[in-house]
Design an enzyme around this catalytic site. Sequence first.
Site, mmCIF file in Angstrom:
data_model
loop_
_atom_site.group_PDB
_atom_site.id
_atom_site.type_symbol
_atom_site.label_atom_id
_atom_site.label_comp_id
_atom_site.label_asym_id
_atom_site.label_seq_id
_atom_site.Cartn_x
_atom_site.Cartn_y
_atom_site.Cartn_z
ATOM 1 N N ASP A 94 -2.941 -9.623 0.140
ATOM 2 C CA ASP A 94 -3.536 -9.061 -0.966
ATOM 3 C C ASP A 94 -2.801 -9.232 -1.999
ATOM 4 O O ASP A 94 -1.718 -9.642 -1.920
ATOM 5 C CB ASP A 94 -3.765 -7.486 -0.767
ATOM 6 C CG ASP A 94 -4.880 -7.085 -1.587
ATOM 7 O OD1 ASP A 94 -5.242 -7.474 -2.421
ATOM 8 O OD2 ASP A 94 -5.175 -5.908 -1.406
ATOM 9 N N ASP A 95 -3.101 -9.074 -3.405
ATOM 10 C CA ASP A 95 -2.373 -9.415 -4.671
ATOM 11 C C ASP A 95 -1.555 -8.356 -4.754
ATOM 12 O O ASP A 95 -0.428 -8.964 -5.089
ATOM 13 C CB ASP A 95 -3.313 -9.616 -5.824
ATOM 14 C CG ASP A 95 -4.277 -8.340 -6.136
ATOM 15 O OD1 ASP A 95 -4.190 -7.708 -5.183
ATOM 16 O OD2 ASP A 95 -4.871 -8.318 -7.151
ATOM 17 N N ASP A 98 -0.629 -0.764 -4.709
ATOM 18 C CA ASP A 98 -0.434 0.055 -5.871
ATOM 19 C C ASP A 98 -0.251 1.594 -5.378
ATOM 20 O O ASP A 98 0.894 1.801 -4.803
ATOM 21 C CB ASP A 98 -1.752 0.011 -6.634
ATOM 22 C CG ASP A 98 -1.451 0.720 -7.921
ATOM 23 O OD1 ASP A 98 -0.708 1.702 -8.189
ATOM 24 O OD2 ASP A 98 -2.272 0.689 -9.051
#
Length: 164
Positions: A94-95, A98
């Site tokens: 995933d980027d 968070d």
Amino acid sequence: MSNSDRYQHYFTVSWDRLHRDVRELCDSLLNRRFEGIVAVARGGLIPAGLIARELDIRLVDTVCVKSYDKMEQGEGIDVLKGIDHDGDGWLLVDDLVDTGKTARAVREMLPKAHFLTIYAKPEGRELVDQYHSEVAQDTWIQFPWDTGFAYVEPLADRRRRGQD
């Protein structure tokens, strides 16, 4: 605090920086063998493609989830497309991680995968096995695929029009 209030800073990632960060992450994975990559769509698609190139991995699949609506995090996770294995021997990409809400959901789907993100924030970083850079929790990361190039008017032209 509303979700839009939680982001006090912006971190803009250029294409050059993204490529450099991905290559540095991949360097540490060169001696490992993965059956394939599972990209978390949509944010993980481009990093997964870059990683697949660097590690010469041809098998790329996706898990599709939705949790963000622009800068607002939704209440739950919608799994739009799951996966039919536990991730053993796979690289999950995933980027960013968070708050960890999306990461928890995909980690449950693929508990044996090696989970990698390019960027990690403190609230979610323990959920991934590897990341390149930590970013402050109150920072919104602006990825290059979410931005565009635009003409910037010269300052002298703005002054002539009285728009200092």
